[in-house]
Structures are given as C-alpha cells and as structure tokens.
Design an enzyme around this catalytic site. Sequence first.
Site, short mmCIF file in Angstrom:
data_model
loop_
_atom_site.label_atom_id
_atom_site.label_comp_id
_atom_site.label_asym_id
_atom_site.label_seq_id
_atom_site.Cartn_x
_atom_site.Cartn_y
_atom_site.Cartn_z
N TYR A 27 -0.40 7.69 -18.51
CA TYR A 27 -0.77 9.10 -19.65
C TYR A 27 -0.51 9.02 -20.23
CZ TYR A 27 -3.35 9.64 -14.80
OH TYR A 27 -3.92 9.06 -13.68
N ASP A 30 8.87 5.24 -7.95
CA ASP A 30 7.27 6.14 -7.39
C ASP A 30 7.14 7.38 -8.78
OD1 ASP A 30 4.63 5.56 -6.20
OD2 ASP A 30 4.80 7.53 -5.55
N GLU A 64 0.52 -1.30 -0.15
CA GLU A 64 0.00 0.08 -0.20
C GLU A 64 1.07 1.73 -0.39
OE1 GLU A 64 -3.99 1.47 2.09
OE2 GLU A 64 -2.96 -0.08 2.80
N PHE A 75 2.28 2.97 -22.16
CA PHE A 75 1.48 2.95 -21.41
C PHE A 75 0.95 4.63 -20.08
CE2 PHE A 75 3.12 2.65 -16.36
CZ PHE A 75 4.74 3.18 -16.36
P1 IMP Z 1 2.81 4.59 -9.72
O1 IMP Z 1 2.34 4.99 -8.62
O2 IMP Z 1 4.38 4.95 -9.44
O3 IMP Z 1 2.51 3.27 -9.78
O4 IMP Z 1 2.32 5.30 -10.84
C1 IMP Z 1 1.56 6.29 -10.60
C2 IMP Z 1 0.03 6.26 -12.08
O5 IMP Z 1 1.08 7.15 -13.29
C3 IMP Z 1 0.35 4.98 -12.80
O6 IMP Z 1 -0.63 4.52 -12.54
C4 IMP Z 1 -0.01 5.04 -14.40
O7 IMP Z 1 -0.71 5.82 -14.74
C5 IMP Z 1 1.22 7.09 -14.22
N1 IMP Z 1 2.78 5.89 -14.53
C6 IMP Z 1 3.41 6.00 -13.98
N2 IMP Z 1 4.73 5.73 -14.71
C7 IMP Z 1 4.18 6.74 -15.93
C8 IMP Z 1 4.90 6.41 -17.36
O8 IMP Z 1 6.00 6.48 -17.80
N3 IMP Z 1 3.99 6.80 -18.48
C9 IMP Z 1 2.50 6.94 -18.13
N4 IMP Z 1 2.08 7.34 -16.88
C10 IMP Z 1 3.09 6.43 -16.08
#
Ligand code: IMP
Length: 196
Positions: free
Chosen positions: A153, A69, A40, A151
């Site tokens: 955004y 993150d 989490e 993937f």
């Molecule tokens: P996380 O909390 O690091 O897993 O990422 C948060 C969210 O940001 C993910 O669910 C993705 O939707 C988005 N995200 C993270 N990295 C990328 C990327 O390289 N490209 C586009 N969206 C991203």
Amino acid sequence: MKIILATHNRDKEKELQISLKGMNIEVLSLFDFPEIGDIEETGTTLLENSLLKSRLVFRKTGIPTIADDTGLEVDFLNGAPGVYSARYAGNNVSYKDNVNKLLIELNGIPSEKRTARFRTVITFVDENQELSTEGHIDGVISESIKGAGGFGYDPIFFVPHLGKTFAELSSIEKNKISHRGIALQKLRKILINVLI
Ligand code: IMP
C-alpha cells in the site's frame, strides 16, 4: 549467530535485512528452507499471526526466528483491512488489486476522513524466550498512487509531515520512520542485551 526471517516476501526480507545490519548476524529467510512452504495466517490479531510464524519456524529448524505481521488500519473503515490487509481484494491478489479496492472504498471521502495507520508486530523466538515489539505510523490514504518505491500500500500511504507517500521514500528513509522499522529498532535494542 544465525537468525531466520520467517517470510516469503522479498520486499519485507530486504527491509528486515537492512534493519539488522551491523549486528554480526547471518540473516536467513524462508527461501533458504523451501521444505517449510507457505504458513497459513489463521490468527485474528497481528500478534497471533506473527507468533504463529516465528514459533513454527523455530520448532522446525531450531534456529532463532523473527516474524512480522502488518496491517493497514483505515479509520473510515473502522480499522479495516487491518489483519486482513494481504487478502483485502481476495485470495491470491496483487498489491495493485488491494490498492485499487481501497481507493474505490474511499472514493469521494475527503482527506480529513482518510486517516490511517500501519501497525506491525514483530516476534522473536529462540530456546530461551519469546519476545514481541510493536511499531506504528500515522498517515492519510491519498486519492491516487504516487511514487515507485516500496511495496504493498506504499503508493497511497501519505505521510503529512514529509509531504510524500511511502513509495516516494528511499528504503533507508522509510525504515527510519515506518511501522516495521520502529518495531525492529525496538527489537534490536532488546536483542543486543539478550544475545550478547
Ligand atoms: P503481512 O500479512 O504482514 O504479510 O502484510 C499484509 C499486507 O500489508 C501485505 O500484503 C502488504 O500488502 C501490506 N504491507 C505490509 N507491510 C507493508 C509496508 O511496509 N508497506 C505497504 N504495505 C505493506
């Protein structure tokens, strides 16, 4: 040596593996440790969430661990969704749900006010140290989706100097300039000195 990438995200796993190629490291991920389950993300900053993941996985396995993150900071929304990017449209939503919510929030906003940046904090934890690096890239949130790669955004993250969204780039092209790619290149340079 072995390193664990503390992620259940296959897309991130793929990008991180490409960036660590050639380092003579066996790269594992949380798919190799099903007993660890979902972690989490209770932090309020990217650094807190990244460290929370790398510390927990290292404590449970004793294997050096890398975690990332990432947040998308949209200027018109005062930096939202930021650290909450994964849950922007709610809990257990798809990438598409988050993208659609952002497009609706920015509906009618002109392109000069749609500036945004991806920011990543990567942490590395082993028995001797805790390291962190950061990477970011500026762009503009486009008015509609474009491209089939990447993937999250990526289909609405437009990079003005390339004239393309992230989803229109190959993974190698994206890794060279992306938030995560830059943070990893910095970590790679530090690790080469620290581990060898
Ligand atoms: P996380 O909390 O690091 O897993 O990422 C948060 C969210 O940001 C993910 O669910 C993705 O939707 C988005 N995200 C993270 N990295 C990328 C990327 O390289 N490209 C586009 N969206 C991203």
